[in-house]
Design a protein around this motif. Structure first.
Motif, short mmCIF file in Angstrom:
data_model
loop_
_atom_site.label_atom_id
_atom_site.label_comp_id
_atom_site.label_asym_id
_atom_site.label_seq_id
_atom_site.Cartn_x
_atom_site.Cartn_y
_atom_site.Cartn_z
N PRO A 65 6.14 8.63 9.60
CA PRO A 65 5.79 7.55 10.52
C PRO A 65 5.71 6.20 9.84
N ASP A 66 5.50 6.18 8.51
CA ASP A 66 5.47 4.90 7.79
C ASP A 66 6.83 4.25 7.75
N ILE A 67 7.86 5.05 7.47
CA ILE A 67 9.22 4.51 7.45
C ILE A 67 9.62 4.05 8.86
N GLY A 68 9.18 4.79 9.88
CA GLY A 68 9.47 4.39 11.24
C GLY A 68 8.95 2.99 11.55
N LEU A 69 7.75 2.68 11.09
CA LEU A 69 7.17 1.36 11.33
C LEU A 69 7.94 0.28 10.59
N ILE A 70 8.38 0.59 9.38
CA ILE A 70 9.16 -0.38 8.61
C ILE A 70 10.51 -0.64 9.28
N VAL A 71 11.17 0.42 9.73
CA VAL A 71 12.45 0.26 10.43
C VAL A 71 12.25 -0.55 11.71
#
Length: 370
Positions: A327-333
């Motif tokens: 979910p962290d990468i999702g927020l960055i994307v």
């Protein structure tokens, strides 16, 4: 015809006991008439809007005929509606006698009308209303209330689910404001769940809210129960909540042991929140300066609206990232996609100003092809 300049009064032809969205056709037309400001006192009006109760039709037909006095809409040999001055009767003989003064539109020729409110160009439905055709007409009126330019999820994923829920709400007497209130509660619940890192539960609450966000508008349009304060509440919730979702999604990362560094979190939030606000400002500037939504200017803009960094496409990004357990990468994307979408909108706004300075009109591609 100067005598047609005042709002006409409604004149219903015939009778029809068949129900549509839980109301008779006569009640539906009276609601439409009130919404469009038709004259309540027939004797005070110099014009009549004659409507055949055998037919149900998309409200855009009513608005089109009201805006074009002297228009007669037919379905083959049958009259559907006519905006006529007092002195011309809605009979085939009288219409033929005054044909040179009138504009006759035959539905069977597939006329195209641009619906500015719903951002689409199509041939709105007209159909005989009987108990046997009721459900088909409800379906057509529901899809007729859909925006032609919107995001991927609203356009392709849940129309059938939202139709079922709209029918259910209408059948049990729910108002659009009730649906909005339930949706707003789920929106707040999703925000809380995201903050706790309960992303799957938050996704479920958010998904139901997003569907209800479609249902309340369709219920209002299909049952002709739109209200000023209902629109304010619906659009207010839509406008305010997305940045809170993304912020508390970032807060919830701590429950997964994926907390972003202070600097990274600040940069992501700056991109997400500032990008969201600036994109909305650009959209508002385009409406103010050009009198239309930026997403209906050219075909590219309508297609980009499917995926631009609004709530629903952003939720797709987070859902895919959640499936991957990141979910962290999702927020960055999501932050990067917000910046990219902002740049696209800013470029389009500047291009529009350039076209205007060159003396060329800014016209929606839908109106240009109407």
């Amino acid at each position: 015809m100067n005598q047609l300049s005042s709002p006409p009064s409604l004149s219903l032809i015939g009778d029809n006991p068949a129900l549509l969205w839980g109301m008779t056709n006569a009640e539906r037309l009276h609601r439409l008439a009130r919404a469009e400001g038709l004259a309540a006192d027939g004797s005070a009006s110099s014009a009549r809007l004659h409507v055949n109760l055998d037919y149900a039709f998309d409200p855009v037909w009513l608005r089109h005929v009201l805006a074009h006095p002297g228009t007669v809409v037919i379905d083959g040999d049958a009259l559907v509606m006519a905006h006529l001055p007092v002195g011309i009767d809605p009979t085939s003989e009288d219409i033929a006698r005054h044909r040179e003064k009138l504009t006759v539109i035959d539905y069977r020729t597939g006329p195209q009308i641009y619906n500015r409110q719903l951002r689409k160009l199509d041939c709105p439905f007209i159909q005989r209303l009987t108990p046997a055709t009721r459900r088909e007409i409800e379906r057509r009126s529901y899809f007729g209330a859909y925006k032609g330019v919107t995001d991927l999820l609203t356009k392709y994923l849940w129309p059938e689910l939202a139709l079922w829920m709209t029918r259910l709400a209408a059948s049990i007497g729910m108002t659009p404001n009730m649906v909005t209130a339930i949706g707003a509660t789920l929106c707040v619940l999703a925000t809380y769940l995201f903050a706790q890192g309960l992303y799957w539960s938050g996704m479920l609450a958010g998904f139901v809210f997003m569907v209800l966000d479609t249902v309340d508008g369709k219920l209002a349009r299909c049952t002709i129960t739109s209200s000023k304060w209902g629109n304010v509440a619906d659009h207010g919730v839509d406008l305010i909540h997305p940045p809170f979702w993304w912020y508390f999604w970032g807060v919830g990362l701590s429950a997964w042991g994926l907390t972003l560094s202070t600097q990274s979190f600040a940069l992501v939030m700056a991109a997400v929140i500032a990008g969201y606000v600036l994109q909305r400002l650009i959209e508002g500037m385009f409406i103010k300066d050009f009198g239309m939504d930026i997403h209906v200017w050219e075909r590219f803009d309508s297609r980009f609206r499917l995926i631009t960094a609004r709530r629903n496409p952003n939720m797709v990004i987070l859902f895919v990232a959640l499936l991957a357990g990141r979910p962290d990468i999702g927020l960055i994307v999501l932050a990067w996609w917000t910046v990219i979408s902002l740049v696209v909108h800013a470029v389009r706004l500047l291009q529009a100003y350039g076209v205007k300075r060159a003396g060329r009109p800014i016209v929606s591609w839908m109106e240009a092809t109407a």
